[in-house]
Design an enzyme around this catalytic site. Sequence first.
Site, short mmCIF file in Angstrom:
data_model
loop_
_atom_site.label_atom_id
_atom_site.label_comp_id
_atom_site.label_asym_id
_atom_site.label_seq_id
_atom_site.Cartn_x
_atom_site.Cartn_y
_atom_site.Cartn_z
N ASP A 59 0.85 -1.20 0.00
CA ASP A 59 0.00 0.00 0.00
C ASP A 59 0.88 1.24 0.00
O ASP A 59 2.08 1.17 0.29
CB ASP A 59 -0.97 0.00 1.20
CG ASP A 59 -0.29 -0.25 2.55
OD1 ASP A 59 0.95 -0.25 2.61
OD2 ASP A 59 -1.00 -0.45 3.53
N ASN A 126 -7.02 -0.61 13.84
CA ASN A 126 -8.48 -0.67 13.65
C ASN A 126 -8.90 -1.93 12.89
O ASN A 126 -10.03 -2.03 12.42
CB ASN A 126 -8.96 0.59 12.90
CG ASN A 126 -8.39 0.69 11.50
OD1 ASN A 126 -7.62 -0.18 11.07
ND2 ASN A 126 -8.73 1.74 10.79
N HIS A 128 -7.46 -3.02 10.07
CA HIS A 128 -7.25 -2.98 8.62
C HIS A 128 -6.09 -3.88 8.20
O HIS A 128 -5.25 -4.27 8.99
CB HIS A 128 -7.05 -1.54 8.12
CG HIS A 128 -5.74 -0.89 8.44
ND1 HIS A 128 -5.61 0.47 8.56
CD2 HIS A 128 -4.50 -1.39 8.64
CE1 HIS A 128 -4.35 0.76 8.80
NE2 HIS A 128 -3.66 -0.36 8.86
N GLU A 133 -9.68 -0.67 4.88
CA GLU A 133 -10.18 -0.15 6.15
C GLU A 133 -11.48 -0.85 6.56
O GLU A 133 -12.11 -1.52 5.72
CB GLU A 133 -10.43 1.36 6.01
CG GLU A 133 -9.20 2.18 5.64
CD GLU A 133 -8.27 2.45 6.83
OE1 GLU A 133 -8.24 1.65 7.79
OE2 GLU A 133 -7.57 3.47 6.77
#
Length: 230
Positions: A59, A126, A128, A133
Amino acid sequence: MGVEVFPDAVWAERVASRLGDKINTGNRLCLATGSTPSPIYHRVAETVSLDGMAVFLLDEFGGLEVGDPGRCASMLTRDLIEASRGSPVVHVPDVDAEDPWAAASRYGKLIGAGGIDLAIVGLGANGHVGMNEPGTSIDQRTRVVDLHPATSNAALAYGAAVAPTWGITVGMAELMEATEIWVLVAGGHKTGILNRALHGPVDPEVPASFLTEHDNCVFLVDESAHLTGA
Ligand code: GLP
């Protein structure tokens, strides 16, 4: 899906050694960056030749200058490529393209064409994976994404000059198509989300939980992250 737990003091060394054993000329690796894999990449760079390998960055943050220390490509270069013996072919999503959506689609096709032998991913605070996400579905492919505030803040912690609001990520679809996946998780701050990923329902709100459905996925975890019996 498997889970292997290592004492904190040897976690990086053991994972690095396993990665060293795995690397073969011609392999196609998809690699996360961030603080978790950094000590592993440093060890691998010192000991294994990456000649002939294809490395795909998992990413990348948009809106940061080329060379910004918070860019994932900067981290990959610093932690692995610069110090590595041999010269791998490195592919990165082109966040600087005039049309990042088209660039993301090209990147996905490049990955899809030859597949990924081994994907090494981290676990976001979180839940991800890459920049997939909360709210991501399992069939979403490589694309431009809006970032969760926690992910923007992570970039600042990596040294980014500004907080990015978007990025390009390899999709859950390409990751689920990889032959093998390793999920690296270290540190007590990941315990709660690790528990949800491993033991909660498979849930788009915790994209890492999708990985538990992959036939050849292992979570390589240190004892601190695993403390509550995750
Ligand atoms: C970052 C990246 C991910 C990374 C994850 C965990 O925001 N988008 O690719 O794996 O979050 O990062 P860390 O290892 O620094 O906790």
